[in-house]
Structure formats: C-alpha cells, structure tokens
Scaffold this active site. Structure first.
Site, PDB file in Angstrom:
ATOM      1  N   GLY A 118       4.390  -6.604  11.024  1.00 39.99           N
ATOM      2  CA  GLY A 118       4.848  -7.022  12.353  1.00 39.99           C
ATOM      3  C   GLY A 118       4.757  -8.527  12.577  1.00 39.99           C
ATOM      4  N   ASP A 138       6.508  -5.198   0.366  1.00 40.38           N
ATOM      5  CA  ASP A 138       5.262  -5.484   1.096  1.00 40.38           C
ATOM      6  C   ASP A 138       4.828  -6.939   0.870  1.00 40.38           C
ATOM      7  OD1 ASP A 138       2.808  -5.346   2.264  1.00 40.38           O
ATOM      8  OD2 ASP A 138       2.095  -3.628   1.118  1.00 40.38           O
ATOM      9  N   GLU A 158       5.566  -6.170   6.534  1.00 38.43           N
ATOM     10  CA  GLU A 158       4.838  -7.438   6.700  1.00 38.43           C
ATOM     11  C   GLU A 158       4.010  -7.388   7.982  1.00 38.43           C
ATOM     12  OE1 GLU A 158       6.440  -8.105   9.578  1.00 38.43           O
ATOM     13  OE2 GLU A 158       7.162 -10.150   9.138  1.00 38.43           O
ATOM     14  N   ASP A 217      -2.012  -1.497   8.964  1.00 39.03           N
ATOM     15  CA  ASP A 217      -2.071  -0.126   8.431  1.00 39.03           C
ATOM     16  C   ASP A 217      -2.693   0.864   9.418  1.00 39.03           C
ATOM     17  OD1 ASP A 217      -1.197  -1.490   6.277  1.00 39.03           O
ATOM     18  OD2 ASP A 217      -2.649  -0.679   4.862  1.00 39.03           O
TER      19      ASP A 217
HETATM   20  C1  GLA Z   1      -0.480  -2.669   2.433  1.00 38.21           C
HETATM   21  C2  GLA Z   1       0.517  -1.788   3.172  1.00 38.21           C
HETATM   22  C3  GLA Z   1       0.167  -0.339   2.952  1.00 38.21           C
HETATM   23  C4  GLA Z   1       0.165  -0.027   1.452  1.00 38.21           C
HETATM   24  C5  GLA Z   1      -0.773  -0.978   0.731  1.00 38.21           C
HETATM   25  C6  GLA Z   1      -0.650  -0.854  -0.788  1.00 38.21           C
HETATM   26  O1  GLA Z   1      -1.748  -2.552   2.984  1.00 38.21           O
HETATM   27  O2  GLA Z   1       0.545  -2.095   4.540  1.00 38.21           O
HETATM   28  O3  GLA Z   1       1.076   0.507   3.628  1.00 38.21           O
HETATM   29  O4  GLA Z   1       1.478  -0.149   0.966  1.00 38.21           O
HETATM   30  O5  GLA Z   1      -0.522  -2.328   1.056  1.00 38.21           O
HETATM   31  O6  GLA Z   1      -1.504  -1.702  -1.467  1.00 38.21           O
END
Ligand code: GLA
Length: 767
Positions: A561, A518, A559, A582
C-alpha cells in the site's frame, strides 16, 4: 463460586453498604505495569547494548505497535535493539499472593529475540533461559520464524536481578530475517506471577468432535506449578449468542496437585447459530481465570444435487492468448456441459466443462452455458470479453504463503490443486493455484541461482515447474507464481532484478497465469519507499515484459500500500494491488486491515482490484507447522463476508488437504462468493460506523444490494437496522445470504442480534 457466594452472604447480613465495601475491596493497587511506551531503538548489533549502564541517550524513541519499517527504518533487516527503563514498585510483590516470579510480556517480535533484564539474558525465542546463559551469537540457524508469537518470560524473584522501587533496564536484541521487523503487536507488561498463571486450560482451539447432531469436546486443566496445590471451582458453560440460552452447564470442585491435571469432557447439541464456550476457574483467593472460545456453526445449506452454475459470469482474455476457463458447477455427477455462441477458436469439453483455445477477434461474446444431469439443467450467460483486460472479477484461488511459508514444495502445490478438484472447491469458482516465495534458489546459497544463459533456476523442492504448470492446467485450474523487482525476495530468495523480460519469458514457458510481484529488497534501492516516482518504474518494467510474452498473466502488485498504490496501480498495469502489510489470524489484525479499506472503493473495478491480503481461514501457519486459524467462527464469518463485500481477491491460504466441514461451508457458499464475483465489480462502501457497529453496502448487477452489518465489539449487540437510512424507504425483501434464505418483508427497520465480532450478511431486494 467462591466470590459470588461471599458477596451474597454479606448482603444478607449487612445489606447494601457491604456491596459498596466489597466493590472497594477489589480495587487493589495495579499489579501489572505496562511496558507499551518509553522504548528506545538502535539498528545494528552490539552486546554492550544489553548492559544497564550503557549510555543510550543518543537512541531514538520507537513505538511497539508497528514494525520498525513503518517508523523510519524502511530498509532495515538483520539486527536492532530496543531498550526501556522501568521502576518496579515493591508493592506489587508485597500484595501478591505468590512471590515466586515476575512475568515479563514483550508483545510479538518479528522474527527473533533475546531479552536482557538488568544486563542478564532471561529469555530467547519464547523460551526462558537460566539467568547467566550466554546469548547465541546470531539467529541464522533457526528454521522457523516466531514473528507472530507473544513473548512471555518468567523471571524468578530469587534470581536477585530485580531492583525493587528502583530503575530496571530491559534490553531486547532483535533479529529480522526480512520483510517487517521488530516489536509490532501484542501485550507488553510486567507483573507478578499469580495462581492464574499456573493453571492452563487446554482446549485445542476449535477442536469439536462431531457426532451426528452433537459436539463432543475434551479439555485438560493443568497445574504447571511444582510447589502449589491449586484448588477452586471449575465451570463450563455453552451459551447461544443469539438466544442467550445455555446449551450446556456444569460446575465441579477441582483440586490440582503440583504438576497435576484433570480431564474434562462434555457433549452438547450443535448450535444453529453463533455460540461460545466459557471455561472458568475460580480460585480460593477469589482470583478467576476465564477463557472463551467460539463454537463452529454451519449456516450454509448443503450443496444441492440439481445442477447449478457458479462463479464468475464474465471473463476476459486478450486476443490470441491461450484461453482456459473451467465452468464452475455443482450437482450430482456426471454433469454434461454445453455452450452456445462460443467465439471462434474455443472448444468446450462436454465432460469436464473446461473451455480452451485461442480467440483472434476482439469482442464481447454472450455465451449460453448449460450444465445438465439426471435431475435437471441449469443455464446461464457467460460473457467472454476478448480485449485488453484480465481479472474482470477478483481472482479466486489459493496461495502457498499463509500455510507453507518458505517450506512450500511442488508436491504441496499440486496437492492443493488436486484438493481444489476433489473437495469440490473448483466447482464453486476457486481457480488459481499460486506459489508464493520459496521456489527459487536462496540468495545466500553457494549454488548457481540462474543458468548460464541467465534463466532463473528453481530449488530442489520444485523439480519440474513446467510439468507442474501442465498438471494444474489439466485440472482446468490456473497457475500463479511470485517474484520481486529487487535482487532478492522477502524470504531472501533469488528475484527478478535485471532479468525482468527473461523471467517473464520463463514464466510463460512454465505456463504461468498470475504473477505476484513483491517489492521487498527493491526498497534498498529506493531513497524514499513512499515515493510514487520511485515505486512506479520497477512495476512498469515488469508490466512491459509481461506485455511482450505470449500469455495472459494477471499482474498482482505487492508493495503493502506504499505511496497510495491504489491511485496508480492500474496505470502501471496492475490487476490488483495489496493495500496493506501482511495479514495474520488475529482479530486485531483482521480489523485493522479489513475495516481499514473504507474510502478505497473508488479505485476498484473490473480488471483492477484493491487487495487487502489473503484469507486466514482453516489451517494456517507460515511454515511447516500449521495451526487452526486463531479467528473465532464469528470472526471467520466476518472475514469472508467483508472480503466478499470488498470485491477483494479471494486467495485461500490454508492447507487444503485438511479441510473441516466448518471451513468448507465458509468457502463454498455460492451466494457469498457471487457477491465478491459480481459483474458490476463495485467495492462496498462503509455507510455507518457508530457504537462498534459498521454497515457496508455494495450494489450488485441484478439491482439488489448486499449489506453487511458488522459488530466489532466483544459483546453481542441487539441492533436495529434503519432501512430508510440505507436508502430503502418502502417495503423490501431481506435475504440472509449465509443461510441462503429470505427472512421476510420489512419496512423501515429490521431488528437483529449480531454476535461479538460477527456479522449479518443480507441481500436487500426491492419489492
Ligand atoms: C511479503 C508479502 C507476503 C509474502 C512474503 C513472502 O511479506 O507481503 O504476502 O509474499 O513476502 O516472503
């Protein structure tokens, strides 16, 4: 029904003219002022920003329907301020029946907020505060984020803070823990509090008690005002969305003294298909409050007792890497498994259906797998491809984030793994058990984050990662983990920057099969977060590390997109990549993300998938406190159907120890899962998008076509599917995939009713 009664009476006396009059009567001046435009923004923190006289002329404009990261502040975490000016006409007060308070709605704010009205703090983190309360200096002690909650503060008129017919200044101090930040969704407005605001209809979102063929529902109608008795008529109607039949109706007069409440319970036959409950309170002054909720309905027939092999029928591993594949099969236990043509190096446990070993020769192996019980045998061909590709079908499993957030623990993860087996989910192909953020040592902790040799440490909630890996594998399941190419994860925990190879080795030691990587804090090191040149290197670095270890690890890029990752995700070794920010359990978000995948189909295929984020079905919550998903049952059918058509990775995000019949039915329909896991690996394309109907079409390996007809509007829709337009000019057999039943033979057209936000998922079989 007060209003209707009045209109009918007037009609009899005065005839049609009155209808027009009564129509005019309802057109009052707006009583609510929108606050969705005109906001200014400033990063950083200074309590002077709260003051109405503060000169904000140098501040930049900002929208309130996207986090600030998407509006020119890609690396901003911590504090920032929003300000707006609003003239509040006294007419909204004068025309209101009640003259107690103004309601200030400020949308959803990621993560924390304090709201100042003309310089005075009136609310923070969902709570009203007494005007004059001093704002806390920071939000650092807070345990739960309120990022997905609508802010709604009430401001008493007697506070004297409101400048009628004059400019008022609203200033919002926001603190963002990490990831997305700021005001990003929801409703932003100012209006007078009315009777409606005092009546709460508490229906426990989705909690229908099942008694054989009936549902029982208990609700509470509450008057939250301290001063008013509220009178009116309360009615409950349960309506079948497909036939329009009333499954239940009742109307009762209701009088609620100040702070009073009334219990109401009702029973009705379980609907066969989509249905809704409408709760309506009609007040004496003609105002009305209407709330609707969907009723759960199960379309999938119960799992058969005869043996049936489910899940992916193609599976890839690399040469000489530990091999693990659990044959997913339903049917009355005990089951006996057998396989013909297994490549050398693999063995099958006949009692568990788990295949393990190592294959040293590359190739495509057609393995005849059979599963048998006292009622019969099922045989299918599993293609094992030993070469250089993993994830030949989209990964299916569970990830801890959408339920546990940062409160994840070893126990919760192992409970999820056990639940995969105990609830039978693993028998439908659900495989990966993935830990998301929160297993590492927090970046701001005084404790060492790594051993002296640099090996990453787990926090106290994960006492033994290696054991967890072994336990998960013993169940025939796979084990996933999470990290970031930056120094910290999105939740502020220790990440892999500068330790990529070492972490990959540690993951291999723990038995990891899947890594979600991530971007998060790495963005701080980038100049432009959409630059492909800057985005690729950190992902390549980890890919190279993963290539050096003695395990197959599915590589999931996260990341959001950025930089059109679908165009280069495969090049950097990604097996899947998030295409969006998200997800959360709200129709608008589901709509934005799911239906926003149109056009990306050419980038997906075996070994490399677009990932529109995880499923938000069942009990979710991003922290220790969970709630039932806020998607209606129809929206949940849409979610699962669309994700299957999109060949999306299917990662459940719910508490698996709390599975109700409805959720279980949604995630164990083998024909729906088979669409997602189809060997051809073709992501559906949108072939029709008009008048709130969208049609998505996906070709399948057996020559049939999966089609989803989605109704994205808030009204049920009688739709006629044009089969010719879809490319079927002669008779076809239509199969209802959710019901697992052929509907019949159709030529040219197929008429159907699609419920609001619902779907009809079909398989079209050429005759
Ligand atoms: C980002 C990701 C989520 C999750 C959180 C964890 O927001 O997009 O899917 O993994 O971090 O902190």
């Amino acid at each position: 029904m007060f209003k209707r009664a009045t209109i009918v009476l007037m009609l009899i006396v005065f005839g049609t003219v009155i209808i027009a009059l009564s129509g005019c009567e309802e057109k009052k001046a707006p009583t609510v002022i929108s606050l969705d435009k005109g906001w200014l923004f400033h990063p950083g923190d200074n309590l002077e920003f709260a003051k109405p006289e503060y000169n904000d002329s140098s501040w930049k404009s900002i929208g309130v329907y996207e986090p600030w990261e998407k509006q020119g502040y890609p690396r901003l975490n911590g504090f920032a301020w929003y300000r707006t000016k609003v003239v509040i006409p006294s007419s909204i007060r004068d025309e209101a029946d009640l003259k107690d308070s103004l309601i200030v709605k400020l949308g959803k704010i990621d993560d924390f907020d304090q709201v100042f009205f003309n310089g005075v703090l009136i609310g923070e983190n969902l709570q009203n505060v007494k005007p004059g309360t001093k704002p806390a200096n920071d939000f650092k002690d807070l345990k739960n984020s309120y990022w997905n909650e609508q802010r709604r503060y009430s401001l008493p008129l007697k506070s004297g803070l409101i400048k009628w017919d004059n400019t008022n200044v609203i200033a919002v101090r926001v603190f963002d823990w990490g990831g997305a930040g700021g005001i990003f969704a929801g409703e932003l407005s100012i209006g007078m509090q009315s009777y409606k605001d005092y009546v709460k209809i508490i229906y426990n979102n989705g909690d229908f008690k099942s008694f054989g063929k009936q549902f029982e529902k208990k609700i509470v109608v509450k008057n939250i005002s301290k001063n008013y008795t509220i009178e009116g008529e309360f009615s409950v109607n349960v309506v079948d969305n497909i036939t329009d039949k009333k499954l239940y109706e009742k109307e009762v007069p209701m009088s609620l003294p100040p702070k009073g409440k009334n219990y109401f319970s009702f029973t009705f036959d379980k609907p066969k298909e989509s249905a809704k409950v409408e709760y309506e309170f009609e007040f004496k002054n003609d105002e009305e409050k209407i709330i609707t909720e969907g009723v759960p309905y199960i379309l999938t027939p119960p799992v058969k007792e005869t043996p049936q092999i489910n899940g992916a029928l193609v599976y890839g591993e690399r040469i000489n890497k530990p091999f693990l594949y659990r044959i997913a099969a339903t049917g009355k236990r005990p089951l006996k498994f057998s396989a013909e043509g297994l490549p050398e190096g693999l063995t099958l446990n006949a009692n568990t259906g788990i295949i393990t070993g190592k294959v040293s020769k590359a190739g495509k192996y057609e393995v005849k797998i059979s599963v048998k019980n006292t009622l019969g045998t099922d045989t299918k061909t599993l293609e094992i491809v030993i070469g250089n590709k993993l994830a030949l079908t989209p990964p299916m499993g569970w990830n801890s984030w959408n339920c546990w957030g940062l409160s994840v623990s070893q126990k919760k993860v192992y409970d999820a793994a056990k639940a995969f087996v105990n609830t039978g989910l693993a028998d439908h192909g659900w495989t990966y058990i993935n830990i998301d953020d929160g297993w590492e040592i927090p970046g701001n902790s005084k404790k060492p984050k790594r051993k002296r040799n640099g090996e990453i440490l787990t926090n106290e909630k994960f006492p033994d990662m290696q054991k967890l890996g072994k336990d998960i594998h013993a169940l025939g399941l796979k084990f996933g983990i999470y990290s970031s190419p930056g120094p910290l994860t999105c939740g502020g925990y220790t990440a892999s920057y500068g330790h990529e190879l070492q972490d990959a080795k540690t993951f291999a030691k723990w038995g990891i099969d899947y890594l979600k990587y991530d971007l998060c804090s790495y963005r701080k090191m980038m100049k432009d977060q959409n630059s492909v040149e800057e985005l690729m290197p950190p992902y390549i670095k980890m890919h190279k590390a993963l290539m050096k270890i003695n395990r197959d690890i599915v590589y999931s890029l996260c990341e959001y997109g950025n930089g059109k990752v679908w165009e280069w995700g495969e090049k950097v070794g990604g097996n899947l990549w998030r295409t969006t920010g998200d997800i959360w359990d709200d129709w608008n978000r589901l709509y934005q993300i799911g239906f926003g995948q149109a056009g990306l189909e050419k980038y997906a295929g075996p070994g490399h998938w677009n990932d529109p984020d995880m499923l938000v079905l069942g009990w979710v919550g991003w922290g220790p406190n969970l709630h039932r998903t806020r998607l209606t049952p129809d929206e949940q059918y849409t979610h699962m159907s669309l994700w299957a058509l999109l060949s999306a990775p299917l990662l459940l995000g719910n508490d698996l120890t709390k599975l109700d019949d409805f959720t279980l039915n949604l995630i164990t329909n083998d024909e729906v899962i088979a669409i997602d896991q189809d060997k051809l690996g073709k992501q559906a394309s949108r072939v029709f998008n008009k008048d709130s109907i969208q049609i998505w079409k996906k070709p399948l390996a057996d020559g049939t076509t999966a089609v989803g007809i989605f109704n994205t509007s808030v009204k049920n829709n009688d739709f006629v599917l044009d089969l010719v337009g879809l490319g079927f000019s002669w008779e076809v057999i239509l199969r209802d995939v959710w019901k697992q039943k052929n509907i019949g033979v159709f030529a040219h057209t197929y008429p159907c009713r699609i419920p609001a936000h619902g779907v009809k998922l079909l398989k079209i079989i050429k005759k």
